[in-house]
Structure formats: structure tokens, C-alpha cells
Design a protein around this motif. Structure first.
Motif, PDB file in Angstrom:
ATOM      1  N   ARG A 171       0.862  -1.135   0.038  1.00  0.00           N
ATOM      2  CA  ARG A 171       0.039  -0.022   0.018  1.00  0.00           C
ATOM      3  C   ARG A 171       0.678   1.401   0.114  1.00  0.00           C
ATOM      4  O   ARG A 171       0.266   2.556   0.347  1.00  0.00           O
ATOM      5  N   GLU A 172       2.359   1.161  -0.268  1.00  0.00           N
ATOM      6  CA  GLU A 172       2.817   2.403  -0.400  1.00  0.00           C
ATOM      7  C   GLU A 172       2.436   3.436  -1.329  1.00  0.00           C
ATOM      8  O   GLU A 172       2.571   4.517  -0.967  1.00  0.00           O
ATOM      9  N   HIS A 173       1.670   3.004  -2.199  1.00  0.00           N
ATOM     10  CA  HIS A 173       1.191   4.064  -3.365  1.00  0.00           C
ATOM     11  C   HIS A 173      -0.189   4.467  -2.788  1.00  0.00           C
ATOM     12  O   HIS A 173      -0.811   5.277  -3.569  1.00  0.00           O
ATOM     13  N   LEU A 174      -0.738   4.086  -1.794  1.00  0.00           N
ATOM     14  CA  LEU A 174      -2.029   4.523  -1.201  1.00  0.00           C
ATOM     15  C   LEU A 174      -1.776   5.050   0.310  1.00  0.00           C
ATOM     16  O   LEU A 174      -2.933   5.020   0.976  1.00  0.00           O
ATOM     17  N   THR A 175      -1.119   5.546   0.423  1.00  0.00           N
ATOM     18  CA  THR A 175      -0.513   5.881   1.984  1.00  0.00           C
ATOM     19  C   THR A 175      -0.089   7.034   2.185  1.00  0.00           C
ATOM     20  O   THR A 175       0.997   7.512   1.100  1.00  0.00           O
ATOM     21  N   VAL A 176      -0.198   8.133   3.140  1.00  0.00           N
ATOM     22  CA  VAL A 176       0.512   9.036   3.443  1.00  0.00           C
ATOM     23  C   VAL A 176       0.482   9.124   4.945  1.00  0.00           C
ATOM     24  O   VAL A 176      -0.416   8.712   5.773  1.00  0.00           O
ATOM     25  N   TRP A 177       1.982   9.451   5.562  1.00  0.00           N
ATOM     26  CA  TRP A 177       1.937   9.396   7.036  1.00  0.00           C
ATOM     27  C   TRP A 177       2.665  10.501   7.501  1.00  0.00           C
ATOM     28  O   TRP A 177       3.268  11.343   6.785  1.00  0.00           O
ATOM     29  N   GLY A 178       2.666  10.665   8.793  1.00  0.00           N
ATOM     30  CA  GLY A 178       3.561  11.942   9.569  1.00  0.00           C
ATOM     31  C   GLY A 178       3.004  12.311  10.910  1.00  0.00           C
ATOM     32  O   GLY A 178       1.883  11.558  11.505  1.00  0.00           O
ATOM     33  N   VAL A 184       9.345  13.286  14.349  1.00  0.00           N
ATOM     34  CA  VAL A 184       8.573  12.057  13.689  1.00  0.00           C
ATOM     35  C   VAL A 184       8.502  11.806  12.220  1.00  0.00           C
ATOM     36  O   VAL A 184       8.862  10.649  11.763  1.00  0.00           O
ATOM     37  N   VAL A 185       8.412  12.923  11.677  1.00  0.00           N
ATOM     38  CA  VAL A 185       8.356  12.820  10.247  1.00  0.00           C
ATOM     39  C   VAL A 185       9.684  12.278   9.545  1.00  0.00           C
ATOM     40  O   VAL A 185       9.738  11.597   8.831  1.00  0.00           O
ATOM     41  N   LYS A 186      10.743  12.750  10.317  1.00  0.00           N
ATOM     42  CA  LYS A 186      12.042  12.412   9.943  1.00  0.00           C
ATOM     43  C   LYS A 186      12.420  11.043   9.968  1.00  0.00           C
ATOM     44  O   LYS A 186      12.842  10.212   9.030  1.00  0.00           O
ATOM     45  N   LYS A 187      11.767  10.387  11.130  1.00  0.00           N
ATOM     46  CA  LYS A 187      11.780   8.822  11.495  1.00  0.00           C
ATOM     47  C   LYS A 187      10.957   8.397  10.274  1.00  0.00           C
ATOM     48  O   LYS A 187      11.512   7.117   9.966  1.00  0.00           O
ATOM     49  N   CYS A 188       9.841   8.861  10.080  1.00  0.00           N
ATOM     50  CA  CYS A 188       8.861   8.101   9.136  1.00  0.00           C
ATOM     51  C   CYS A 188       9.694   7.742   7.622  1.00  0.00           C
ATOM     52  O   CYS A 188       9.754   6.739   7.148  1.00  0.00           O
ATOM     53  N   TYR A 189      10.508   9.082   7.264  1.00  0.00           N
ATOM     54  CA  TYR A 189      10.978   9.234   5.966  1.00  0.00           C
ATOM     55  C   TYR A 189      12.023   8.092   5.964  1.00  0.00           C
ATOM     56  O   TYR A 189      12.355   7.543   4.989  1.00  0.00           O
ATOM     57  N   LYS A 190      12.886   8.236   7.022  1.00  0.00           N
ATOM     58  CA  LYS A 190      14.188   7.381   7.217  1.00  0.00           C
ATOM     59  C   LYS A 190      13.759   5.941   7.145  1.00  0.00           C
ATOM     60  O   LYS A 190      14.258   5.010   6.543  1.00  0.00           O
ATOM     61  N   GLU A 191      12.887   5.456   7.574  1.00  0.00           N
ATOM     62  CA  GLU A 191      12.019   4.215   7.901  1.00  0.00           C
ATOM     63  C   GLU A 191      11.748   3.526   6.622  1.00  0.00           C
ATOM     64  O   GLU A 191      12.092   2.567   6.311  1.00  0.00           O
ATOM     65  N   ASN A 192      10.964   4.418   5.844  1.00  0.00           N
ATOM     66  CA  ASN A 192      10.527   3.888   4.407  1.00  0.00           C
ATOM     67  C   ASN A 192      10.286   5.309   3.531  1.00  0.00           C
ATOM     68  O   ASN A 192       9.189   5.807   3.299  1.00  0.00           O
ATOM     69  N   PRO A 193      11.229   5.546   2.872  1.00  0.00           N
ATOM     70  CA  PRO A 193      10.994   6.909   1.603  1.00  0.00           C
ATOM     71  C   PRO A 193      10.059   6.473   0.897  1.00  0.00           C
ATOM     72  O   PRO A 193       9.821   7.874   0.223  1.00  0.00           O
ATOM     73  N   ARG A 194       9.781   5.378   0.648  1.00  0.00           N
ATOM     74  CA  ARG A 194       8.780   5.054  -0.365  1.00  0.00           C
ATOM     75  C   ARG A 194       7.477   5.635  -0.118  1.00  0.00           C
ATOM     76  O   ARG A 194       6.318   5.538  -0.937  1.00  0.00           O
ATOM     77  N   ARG A 203       8.002  22.421   9.517  1.00  0.00           N
ATOM     78  CA  ARG A 203       8.224  22.699   7.954  1.00  0.00           C
ATOM     79  C   ARG A 203       7.069  23.384   7.267  1.00  0.00           C
ATOM     80  O   ARG A 203       7.413  24.314   6.035  1.00  0.00           O
ATOM     81  N   VAL A 204       5.828  23.470   7.846  1.00  0.00           N
ATOM     82  CA  VAL A 204       4.702  24.226   7.270  1.00  0.00           C
ATOM     83  C   VAL A 204       5.303  25.821   7.627  1.00  0.00           C
ATOM     84  O   VAL A 204       5.013  26.608   6.764  1.00  0.00           O
ATOM     85  N   LEU A 205       5.890  26.192   8.688  1.00  0.00           N
ATOM     86  CA  LEU A 205       6.314  27.523   9.000  1.00  0.00           C
ATOM     87  C   LEU A 205       7.360  27.948   8.175  1.00  0.00           C
ATOM     88  O   LEU A 205       7.420  29.099   7.614  1.00  0.00           O
ATOM     89  N   GLN A 206       8.282  26.793   7.762  1.00  0.00           N
ATOM     90  CA  GLN A 206       9.604  27.107   6.944  1.00  0.00           C
ATOM     91  C   GLN A 206       8.802  27.398   5.476  1.00  0.00           C
ATOM     92  O   GLN A 206       9.537  28.290   4.864  1.00  0.00           O
ATOM     93  N   LEU A 207       7.944  26.639   4.921  1.00  0.00           N
ATOM     94  CA  LEU A 207       7.399  26.580   3.779  1.00  0.00           C
ATOM     95  C   LEU A 207       6.521  28.042   3.834  1.00  0.00           C
ATOM     96  O   LEU A 207       6.670  28.720   2.550  1.00  0.00           O
ATOM     97  N   LEU A 208       5.922  28.709   4.352  1.00  0.00           N
ATOM     98  CA  LEU A 208       5.423  30.062   4.447  1.00  0.00           C
ATOM     99  C   LEU A 208       6.666  31.039   4.480  1.00  0.00           C
ATOM    100  O   LEU A 208       6.202  31.782   3.637  1.00  0.00           O
ATOM    101  N   GLY A 209       7.402  30.902   5.281  1.00  0.00           N
ATOM    102  CA  GLY A 209       8.875  31.916   5.242  1.00  0.00           C
ATOM    103  C   GLY A 209       9.418  31.988   3.651  1.00  0.00           C
ATOM    104  O   GLY A 209       9.426  32.905   3.275  1.00  0.00           O
ATOM    105  N   LEU A 221      11.745  20.104  -2.422  1.00  0.00           N
ATOM    106  CA  LEU A 221      10.557  19.601  -1.269  1.00  0.00           C
ATOM    107  C   LEU A 221      10.402  18.133  -1.114  1.00  0.00           C
ATOM    108  O   LEU A 221      10.334  17.646  -2.298  1.00  0.00           O
ATOM    109  N   LYS A 222      10.723  17.485  -0.089  1.00  0.00           N
ATOM    110  CA  LYS A 222      10.576  16.126  -0.144  1.00  0.00           C
ATOM    111  C   LYS A 222       9.255  15.593   0.306  1.00  0.00           C
ATOM    112  O   LYS A 222       8.639  14.762  -0.177  1.00  0.00           O
TER     113      LYS A 222
END
Ligand SMILES: *[C@@H]1O[C@H](CO)[C@@H](O)[C@H](O)[C@H]1NC(C)=O
Ligand SMILES: *[C@@H]1O[C@H](CO)[C@@H](O)[C@H](O)[C@H]1NC(C)=O
Length: 297
Positions: A171-178, A184-194, A203-209, A221-222
Motif C-alpha cells: 500500500r505504499e502508493h495508497l498511503t501518506v503518514w506523518g 517523527v516525520v524524519k523518522k518515518c521518511y528514514k524508515e521507508n522513503p517510499r 516545515r509548514v512555517l518554513q514553507l510559508l517563510g 521539497l521532499k
């Protein structure tokens, strides 16, 4: 004089390039491939129409044709991934115990009635189904429905187990997590970048900046999903159609939560959001049908 002209032309060049790339981001960035697009998202399965995060709620939402289920995950003492919102069970079951202190078989059933968190003075009366489900139950029942998974504790075992389940069920193509926490998001990405990730709050605040300084069009953007709370004043002031269009042109979906009335649905879609997360899936469905807001795909 010469220096002034140079600075002016450089600044003008930067502003023009930034404006051009804001509108045409694919000149610089490869568009992320969306494996699904969600317009209609059922928050905790639709916490206003069924007991939140129950199989009955998810079934009802899927029967309605929801594009995505949003749910929350915790880990029990015997390392089972369960779908439930709070770490402590007091609000939802009346029992003052932590999910992490109980084995799955020991989890109490939900109360008959639960308050709907994002709707003032509203309680949802459930039906028969009061069971806290396993994440695996959801994957078994809805193999083709995209799922948004909120990782509710910063726990490496939980992150690994969720990743394993997502991979096992293909279900990697049917999932988003965070999570709102960047750690936590960094750990998720590291665990399975797919598995695509959400923007965390920092990161939302950074995005707005980046957006307001004109730098955003130059920055890779990852993340593949931006989820923002809309009823809050701050987001109303800061969010712009130009930002949403830029992100969606880069293949980053924008979801707004948790919206429960028509005025808010309308504003979100007017702003160019990809999808809306609601506690009332029937209400959102009727609104979309009436306004010709079609499903994507
Ligand atoms: C993660 O959760 C499990 C189960 O509740 C617990 O045994 C473990 O200590 C937790 N790990 C961390 C690092 O908190
Ligand atoms: C993020 O995780 C924290 C605990 O680490 C939790 O309290 C919070 O509810 C989570 N937020 C989301 C949006 O999942």
C-alpha cells in the motif's frame, strides 16, 4: 550609480525569476507523481456520523465513495498497531488507562457517545461497533482506499510496525503518514522513503517563510502532502491561492482540516485546495454533488 543599477537589475531579475518559477514550477522541479488524488477525506472515518476510528465509520465513508480515510495510530503493550486517537483511553472509553499499558485483548470498547472534537457541542451516537480496530483490519477491509495515517507517538517500534504493514499490504502508493512533529516525520521518511510524508508543523512555517520571501520556487521539497487547519485565523490570513497552485503544480496535494460546514468547504475549494477533511462525509458529499465538484481521476 553603476552599483545601484547593478543591484536593481539583479533584484529585478530575482523577482521576475521567482514569479515565473512560482507559476511554472516544473521549469525547475520534476513534478512529483501522484498515485492518488483525494478531494473527499473522512476525518477519523467521519467522527460526526459514526464513532470515530471504528470499522463502522470507515465502512460508511467508503460506501459513500470517500477518496481517503484519515486515522490515528498507537501501539499496544503487545506491539499491535491500533487505530485510535488519544494515548489515554479516558475520553473515549471512560477507562483511565494508556493504550501502551494494555494488551490488544484488554482494550475496552468505546463509549456509546463521543464528543466530536472539531464541532462545538456535538456528540456522536454510535451504533453496535465500539471496538478499537487494528490497522491491519482497515487494510484487509479496504485494500484500494487511500489512507492518511497520523503517527500519534514518537515511538520507533510504532513507526517500524506501520511501515511493515504498509509494505506487506503493498500500500505504499495508497498511503501518506506523518505528524506535526518534525522528528517523527524524519523518522518515518528514514524508515521507508517510499511512503509519502506530510509537512510537519516546523516545515509548514518554513514553507510559508520561503513563499513570502519569494524563495520557495527555488527550493526542493521532499514532502508530498500539505495538511493545514483552516478554521484558525492565522491560516486564513496566511494561505494564498498562489501558494496552493504552486504546490499542486509540483505534485504536492493540499488538504484542509477539519471542515464541517458548507461555507468552509466552499472557501477551501475556492482557494485551490486539493481536498477537504471532514467529520461529516455525507454533508461534504452532498455539497460536492450539488456544486459539481467532481472526483478527480
Ligand atoms: C514503544 O512502545 C512500546 C509499546 O507500548 C513500548 O514497550 C516501548 O518502550 C516504546 N518505545 C519507546 C522508545 O518509547
Ligand atoms: C504528533 O505526535 C504527538 C506525540 O509525539 C501527539 O501528541 C500529537 O497528537 C501528534 N499529532 C498528530 C497531528 O498526529
Amino acid at each position: 550609480m553603476c552599483a545601484a543599477v547593478y543591484v536593481l537589475s539583479t533584484v529585478t531579475g530575482y523577482v521576475l525569476t521567482s514569479a515565473l518559477l512560482l507559476k511554472c514550477p516544473t521549469l525547475l522541479h520534476r513534478r512529483k507523481r501522484e498515485t492518488f488524488l483525494s478531494r473527499h477525506i473522512s476525518h477519523r472515518g467521519g467522527a460526526g456520523e459514526n464513532l470515530e476510528n471504528t470499522m463502522a465509520a470507515f465502512q460508511h465513508a467508503v460506501d459513500l465513495g470517500t477518496d481517503m480515510l484519515e486515522l490515528d495510530c498507537h501501539l499496544t503493550k503487545d506491539d499491535q498497531v491500533v487505530v485510535s486517537h488519544d494515548a489515554n483511553l479516558r475520553r473515549s472509553t471512560g477507562i483511565n488507562a494508556y493504550i501502551s499499558d494494555l494488551a490488544y485483548a484488554e482494550l475496552p470498547p468505546y463509549n456509546c457517545k463521543l464528543e466530536v472534537t472539531f464541532q462545538r457541542e456535538c456528540f456522536c451516537e454510535g451504533g453496535e461497533d465500539k471496538r478499537i480496530p487494528l490497522l491491519r483490519d482497515v487494510f484487509d477491509a479496504f485494500p484500494n482506499t487511500p489512507v492518511n495515517i497520523d503517527i500519534k507517538v514518537n515511538n520507533d517500534t510504532l513507526i517500524r510496525k506501520v511501515s511493515e504493514l504498509v509494505a506487506k499490504y503493498d500500500r505504499e502508493h495508497l498511503t501518506v503518514w506523518g505528524n506535526s512533529s518534525n522528528q517523527v516525520v524524519k523518522k518515518c521518511y528514514k524508515e521507508n522513503p517510499r511512503i509519502p510524508v506530510l509537512f510537519s508543523l516546523p516545515r509548514v512555517l518554513q514553507l510559508l517563510g520561503l513563499f513570502y520571501t519569494g524563495l520557495l520556487p527555488f527550493v526542493p521539497l521532499k514532502e508530498q502532502f500539505l495538511e493545514i487547519p483552516m478554521p484558525s485565523i492565522i491560516t486564513k490570513l496566511l494561505m494564498r491561492k498562489a501558494l496552493f497552485n504552486h504546490l499542486t503544480d509540483r505534485g504536492i496535494q493540499v488538504y484542509i482540516w477539519v471542515l464541517n460546514d458548507e461555507e468552509d468547504f466552499q472557501r477551501a475549494f475556492d482557494l485551490g485546495a486539493t481536498g477537504v477533511m471532514t467529520d461529516f462525509p455525507t454533508r461534504l458529499k452532498e455539497f460536492m454533488d450539488r456544486n459539481g465538484i467532481s472526483k478527480i481521476q
